[in-house]
Write a protein that holds these residues in place. Structure first.
Motif: not given
Length: 509
Positions: A263, A293, A313, A317, A443, A448
């Motif tokens: 992110t 996500v 998790r 990504p 993660g 994420a």
């Protein structure tokens, strides 16, 4: 890297064709099938070695034996150098496995150094299936009366076969006559700490030994006739792999592609960008939103064929990153395995593992379980987009080197950072602050994890998920909102499959 299906006995070709079609994502470049008396072999190919001449199934000169394979045999050139001139029909590393078995019998699979799942058939009705000792490459099986079926993923099997699906054990081979026989362990039984620590630290000889083993492992995994990149999270392990690979390709006048996901402003993206600048890579960022996500969640659980939160998790990504990386390269190197070799997880630094021998035993156990956890997640998220992942830290020679070190050196006396020995071995290869950057789970570092935790709490508490799914007696107790949500998704996609036969919970979740 590919997807394979094999059947032995009372073969139903239509069933085999259906199974292979469900694996097309693993090998979008080519399809090959073979039916002989009592056997069927199918192959979806991702062309990495001998792009033009490596069509599978591969056969010997007399066309009396055939093989399909998923993975890479890193010592294939050494194996084939012993063959007479004119024997080889291709430069494929899988053909080396075929001739090794034809010349040395089933036990010759122990001479293969690499990540692989292979299946063979012979004109006289013989057959062989084998999987690499670490279980880097996936394989599942079903035996139903007169037929035994094998496939690279759970999704390949028909609904009626799913209740009987089992993971094929790593380091094992199967023949129609003998069944399943183990030929190697993930961690060789002779590997024990070769020397007890006389001091809290180590010397330059040890650092050179560790560094040389890691560099050699990365070099072996640069073997390719197509482009190779690195998944660069910005953490220690992938940064070391990227730094080594960048030096290797620079000597050829090339630039290494690296790929990072997260992110906006996430720790992984920031650190990865600095590593990329330092090593001079051609860096690609995948910046994802919370909405992206959330949108990828159902697909990620389905793709990795698992519902453990720690894996999901990372899988979300990973899946988004693989989609973008596959547009640039066909092979990526990753940092998987370093935490298991050098005690990178926080849970192994608790009182439970304060005794060095207990720590060593846990590291061995975690390596033996990787095939159903992080390696499963890594394989599925990359292969879903036709991308091959390779894990240098799981190189057999490196595993031996790392596990022969005194476990005391992997502990954290006085608050020493985890994996201090590995960090010190690569002094000068990375910026100092990044070399000694604290560990974050992928993660979490990508951002994420926080998005998914909030999403799970919302869905489980609200009406999105409906009733909490019923947990079968054969499954472990669900431990969080995330696991409840992910299990509901998994159950919907893999109805009938026994979780205890194919999966296991992640120890650090």
């Amino acid at each position: 890297m590919c997807g394979i299906v094999a059947a032995y006995g009372a073969v139903d070709p239509d069933k085999c064709e259906r199974m292979l079609a469900r694996l097309r994502h693993r090998g979008p470049d080519d399809t090959g099938v073979l039916a002989v008396d009592g056997a069927w072999l199918g192959h979806q190919r991702l062309s990495i070695i001998d792009v033009s001449g490596g069509h599978q199934p591969l056969t010997d000169l007399d066309e009396t034996a055939w093989i399909v394979g998923n993975g890479e045999i890193y010592n294939h050139e050494r194996l084939t150098s012993r063959l007479p001139d004119g024997v080889l029909r291709s430069r494929s590393d899988t053909e080396a496995a075929l001739h090794a078995v034809l010349r040395g019998g089933p036990a010759a699979v122990a001479t293969l150094d690499g990540m692989f799942a292979i299946a063979m058939a012979t004109a006289d009705g013989g057959g062989l299936v084998a999987r690499d000792p670490m279980g880097v490459k996936p394989l599942y099986q079903v035996t139903d009366g007169g037929v035994t079926l094998f496939a690279s993923e759970l999704r390949a099997f028909d609904d009626e076969d799913r209740p009987r699906v089992e993971a094929f054990p790593p380091g094992s081979l199967w023949t129609p006559g003998a069944g399943v026989v183990r030929f190697a362990d993930a961690v060789p039984v002779e590997v024990r700490p070769a020397r007890r620590a006389q001091h809290d630290t180590w010397d330059d000889v040890v650092l050179d030994e560790v560094r040389d083993a890691v560099v050699a492992a990365v070099r072996r995994r640069m073997m390719s006739d197509v482009g190779v990149g690195v998944f660069l999270s910005g953490g220690l392990d992938s940064a070391i792999v990227a730094a080594i690979a960048a030096r290797e390709v620079r000597e050829r006048g090339e630039v290494l592609p690296t790929f990072a996901v997260g992110t906006a402003g996430s720790g992984d993206l920031v650190a990865a960008a600095r590593v990329a600048e330092h090593i001079g890579s051609d860096h690609h960022e995948v910046v994802v939103t919370a909405a992206a996500v959330a949108e990828a969640l159902d697909e990620a659980v389905t793709v990795i064929e698992h519902f453990d939160p720690a894996l999901v998790r990372s899988a979300v990504p990973n899946l988004l990153l693989a989609r973008e990386a596959s547009k640039e390269v066909k092979v990526v190197l990753t940092g998987e395995g370093a935490d298991e070799l050098f005690a990178g997880y926080s849970y192994v630094h608790t009182d439970e593992f304060a005794d060095p021998d207990a720590l060593h035993a846990e590291l061995v156990r975690s390596l033996e379980q990787l095939h159903g956890l992080n390696l499963q997640r890594c394989d599925r998220t990359t292969m879903f987009h036709g991308l091959e992942a390779r894990e240098p830290f799981l190189d057999a020679a490196l595993v031996r080197t790392a596990l022969a070190l005194p476990p005391e050196w992997k502990q954290r006396p006085g608050g020493r950072p985890e994996k201090a020995l590995l960090r010190e071995a690569f002094t000068g290869w990375l910026p100092e602050d990044l070399l000694w950057r604290g560990k974050e789970q992928f993660g979490d570092g990508s951002g994420a994890g926080a998005v998914l935790a909030a999403l799970a709490a919302e869905r489980v508490a609200g009406t999105d998920t409906g009733a909490t799914p019923e947990v079968p007696a054969h499954c472990w107790p669900l431990r969080s909102d995330e696991e409840v949500l992910y299990f509901a998704i998994w159950s919907r996609e893999f109805a009938g499959i026994r979780a205890d036969a194919t999966l296991q919970p992640f120890a650090t979740a």
